[in-house]
Write an enzyme that holds these catalytic residues in place. Structure first.
Site, PDB file in Angstrom:
ATOM      1  N   CYS A 115       0.912  -1.248  -0.065  1.00  0.00           N
ATOM      2  CA  CYS A 115       0.008   0.008  -0.088  1.00  0.00           C
ATOM      3  C   CYS A 115       0.914   1.438   0.009  1.00  0.00           C
ATOM      4  CB  CYS A 115      -0.662   0.005   1.287  1.00  0.00           C
ATOM      5  SG  CYS A 115      -1.992  -1.525   1.277  1.00  0.00           S
ATOM      6  N   HIS A 255      -3.039   7.049   2.991  1.00  0.00           N
ATOM      7  CA  HIS A 255      -3.548   5.834   2.528  1.00  0.00           C
ATOM      8  C   HIS A 255      -4.920   5.476   2.920  1.00  0.00           C
ATOM      9  CE1 HIS A 255      -4.013   1.960   1.009  1.00  0.00           C
ATOM     10  NE2 HIS A 255      -3.658   1.454   2.220  1.00  0.00           N
ATOM     11  N   ASN A 285      -9.912  -0.037   0.135  1.00  0.00           N
ATOM     12  CA  ASN A 285      -8.523   0.152   0.137  1.00  0.00           C
ATOM     13  C   ASN A 285      -8.037  -0.282  -1.499  1.00  0.00           C
ATOM     14  OD1 ASN A 285      -5.623  -0.442   0.436  1.00  0.00           O
ATOM     15  ND2 ASN A 285      -5.880  -1.442   2.454  1.00  0.00           N
TER      16      ASN A 285
HETATM   17  O1  UT7 Z   1      -3.548  -1.317   3.532  1.00  0.00           O
HETATM   18  C1  UT7 Z   1      -2.759  -1.771   4.442  1.00  0.00           C
HETATM   19  C2  UT7 Z   1      -3.374  -1.336   6.006  1.00  0.00           C
HETATM   20  N1  UT7 Z   1      -4.441  -2.051   6.337  1.00  0.00           N
HETATM   21  C3  UT7 Z   1      -4.713  -1.617   7.487  1.00  0.00           C
HETATM   22  O2  UT7 Z   1      -4.331  -1.019   8.004  1.00  0.00           O
HETATM   23  C4  UT7 Z   1      -5.975  -2.630   8.078  1.00  0.00           C
HETATM   24  C5  UT7 Z   1      -6.121  -2.243   9.381  1.00  0.00           C
HETATM   25  N2  UT7 Z   1      -7.027  -2.859  10.440  1.00  0.00           N
HETATM   26  C6  UT7 Z   1      -8.262  -2.687  10.255  1.00  0.00           C
HETATM   27  O3  UT7 Z   1      -8.667  -1.937   9.288  1.00  0.00           O
HETATM   28  C7  UT7 Z   1      -9.289  -3.427  10.986  1.00  0.00           C
HETATM   29  O4  UT7 Z   1      -8.468  -4.169  12.112  1.00  0.00           O
HETATM   30  C8  UT7 Z   1     -10.286  -4.531  10.287  1.00  0.00           C
HETATM   31  C9  UT7 Z   1     -11.319  -3.351   9.675  1.00  0.00           C
HETATM   32  C10 UT7 Z   1      -9.803  -5.147   9.490  1.00  0.00           C
HETATM   33  C11 UT7 Z   1     -11.057  -5.180  11.486  1.00  0.00           C
HETATM   34  O5  UT7 Z   1     -11.746  -4.026  12.460  1.00  0.00           O
HETATM   35  P1  UT7 Z   1     -11.503  -4.372  13.837  1.00  0.00           P
HETATM   36  O6  UT7 Z   1     -12.381  -3.633  14.422  1.00  0.00           O
HETATM   37  O7  UT7 Z   1     -10.121  -4.413  14.440  1.00  0.00           O
HETATM   38  O8  UT7 Z   1     -12.337  -5.964  14.011  1.00  0.00           O
HETATM   39  P2  UT7 Z   1     -11.684  -7.169  14.520  1.00  0.00           P
HETATM   40  O9  UT7 Z   1     -10.969  -7.787  13.675  1.00  0.00           O
HETATM   41  O10 UT7 Z   1     -10.885  -6.815  16.159  1.00  0.00           O
HETATM   42  O11 UT7 Z   1     -12.982  -8.025  14.821  1.00  0.00           O
HETATM   43  C12 UT7 Z   1     -14.043  -7.721  15.598  1.00  0.00           C
HETATM   44  C13 UT7 Z   1     -15.227  -8.744  15.496  1.00  0.00           C
HETATM   45  C14 UT7 Z   1     -14.853 -10.188  15.547  1.00  0.00           C
HETATM   46  O12 UT7 Z   1     -15.858 -10.877  16.112  1.00  0.00           O
HETATM   47  P3  UT7 Z   1     -15.649 -11.121  17.819  1.00  0.00           P
HETATM   48  O13 UT7 Z   1     -14.532 -12.042  17.554  1.00  0.00           O
HETATM   49  O14 UT7 Z   1     -15.555  -9.918  18.425  1.00  0.00           O
HETATM   50  O15 UT7 Z   1     -17.216 -11.935  17.856  1.00  0.00           O
HETATM   51  C15 UT7 Z   1     -14.690 -10.531  14.016  1.00  0.00           C
HETATM   52  O16 UT7 Z   1     -15.062 -11.890  13.743  1.00  0.00           O
HETATM   53  O17 UT7 Z   1     -15.813  -8.367  14.376  1.00  0.00           O
HETATM   54  C16 UT7 Z   1     -15.828  -9.590  13.517  1.00  0.00           C
HETATM   55  N3  UT7 Z   1     -15.722  -9.370  12.002  1.00  0.00           N
HETATM   56  C17 UT7 Z   1     -16.736  -9.097  11.207  1.00  0.00           C
HETATM   57  N4  UT7 Z   1     -17.992  -8.848  11.728  1.00  0.00           N
HETATM   58  C18 UT7 Z   1     -18.942  -8.723  10.628  1.00  0.00           C
HETATM   59  C19 UT7 Z   1     -14.625  -8.989  11.595  1.00  0.00           C
HETATM   60  N5  UT7 Z   1     -14.859  -8.672   9.879  1.00  0.00           N
HETATM   61  C20 UT7 Z   1     -16.403  -8.739  10.023  1.00  0.00           C
HETATM   62  C21 UT7 Z   1     -17.123  -8.479   9.157  1.00  0.00           C
HETATM   63  N6  UT7 Z   1     -18.438  -8.714   9.271  1.00  0.00           N
HETATM   64  N7  UT7 Z   1     -16.648  -8.061   7.759  1.00  0.00           N
END
Ligand code: UT7
Length: 328
Positions: A115, A255, A285
């Site tokens: 990225c 980004h 992204n």
């Molecule tokens: O371009 C390179 C740079 N990229 C980045 O910097 C990405 C950085 N990371 C992020 O943007 C975020 O971490 C994400 C958007 C990928 C994820 O968001 P988050 O708030 O960190 O969620 P998480 O991974 O901690 O997941 C929280 C909950 C989980 O459920 P439980 O374990 O709490 O029951 C996940 O299973 O959200 C769940 N979850 C979803 N639920 C519905 C993860 N993805 C989804 C989804 N829909 N698409």
């Protein structure tokens, strides 16, 4: 030692594939909701390349527009750099395909910094122009990253989109242009964001395909924290090099990975939210295409005006990060 020339972006272009994939469309593919995607990422929709479009096909119209806006022809180019993590094939490079399609006859290479690719490629172009080696360098950020997405993984498939942006970097005629660039990397954190198979470490095999190792893997929450910290630091680094402060920035082009990351960076820098350009809601992204498409739109909509101080900052797999300070 003062460099003989200053490098400036003299023309910009962008191309977004026609097909729009909304959150409602993704709700039908994986267990997710429009509400979750909007609140956790800020993304509403993203673009997906047509089956017959490879990365150089997206790069071509963006490059043609940038050349037109710069007032030069493909024959005027001294070098083409395509920043991409989703090239047409392992080799030849996407930049060689683009060179042929444009009808250019200069050198061409791809640059892989995930990225941060456009920030890296812009800094390379700046070096060539600033030193006097080349007059006109075409810098492209182009991705068909959706080809590398596991549509069964809700943690990643909602995030990414395809697109391309291009910039012509030439000698500045009026003193405006790129004032400072900064690049960083930490290869120790390579496993946080990667496509494990398809290279020499894990060559393609029936097993690697069955294991889904050709898809993007990401440790989202870890990446989130590092992204915020490194983007903040990269912005401060380029400002420091020109003795400027955050309050001097007229427009920040970060980004576009996640709206919450952008808000957190803005809060840490104490920059007014209206100075931060955001289009992640419409494109998701787009990896190396994100910052250049955002810059293109910022200029087009008047968010960036002549004389403004613009900071472009990116972060991605590698890990890599980079920033450029531009007097527009
Ligand atoms: O371009 C390179 C740079 N990229 C980045 O910097 C990405 C950085 N990371 C992020 O943007 C975020 O971490 C994400 C958007 C990928 C994820 O968001 P988050 O708030 O960190 O969620 P998480 O991974 O901690 O997941 C929280 C909950 C989980 O459920 P439980 O374990 O709490 O029951 C996940 O299973 O959200 C769940 N979850 C979803 N639920 C519905 C993860 N993805 C989804 C989804 N829909 N698409």
């Amino acid at each position: 030692m003062t460099a003989p020339y200053r490098a400036a972006i003299t023309g910009l272009g962008a191309y977004l594939p026609e097909k729009v994939l909304t959150n409602a469309d993704i709700e039908k593919i994986v267990d997710t909701t429009d509400e979750w995607i909007r609140t956790r990422t800020g993304i509403c929709e993203r673009r997906v390349a047509a089956p017959d479009q490879a990365t150089s096909d997206l790069a071509l119209p963006a490059a043609q527009e940038a050349l037109k806006n710069a007032g030069i022809t493909p024959q005027d180019l001294d070098l083409i750099i395509v920043a991409t993590t989703s090239p047409d094939m392992i080799f030849p490079s996407a930049s060689c395909y683009l060179q042929a399609k444009l009808g250019a006859s200069c050198g061409a290479f791809d640059l892989a910094a995930a990225c941060s690719g456009f920030a890296y490629a812009l800094a390379v172009a700046e070096g060539f122009v600033k030193s006097g080696i080349y007059k006109n360098v075409l810098v492209v950020g182009a991705e068909t990253i959706t080809r590398f997405i596991n549509w069964k993984d809700r943690g990643t498939c909602v995030l990414f989109g395809d697109g391309a942006g291009a910039a012509v970097v030439s000698r500045s005629k009026d003193g405006h242009g790129i004032l400072a660039s900064y690049l960083g990397a930490d290869g120790n954190e390579s496993e946080i964001l990667q496509i494990p198979a398809g290279g020499s470490r894990i060559p393609p095999s029936a097993e690697s395909v069955a294991n889904g190792q050709h898809y993007i893997r990401m440790a989202g929450p870890e990446l989130f924290k590092i992204a915020v910290k490194t983007m903040e630091q990269a912005v401060l680094k380029v400002l420091e090099r020109e003795n400027l402060q955050v309050k001097d920035i007229n427009c920040l082009i970060p980004h576009q990975a996640n709206n919450r990351i952008l808000q957190a960076v803005a809060e840490r820098l104490k920059i007014a939210p209206e100075k931060v350009f955001i289009n992640v809601d419409r494109y998701g992204n787009m990896s190396s295409a994100s910052t250049v498409v955002a810059l293109y739109e910022a200029v087009k909509t008047g968010a960036v005006k002549k004389g403004d101080y613009v900071v472009l900052v990116a972060f991605g797999g590698g890990l890599t990060w980079g920033a450029s300070l531009i007097k527009w």
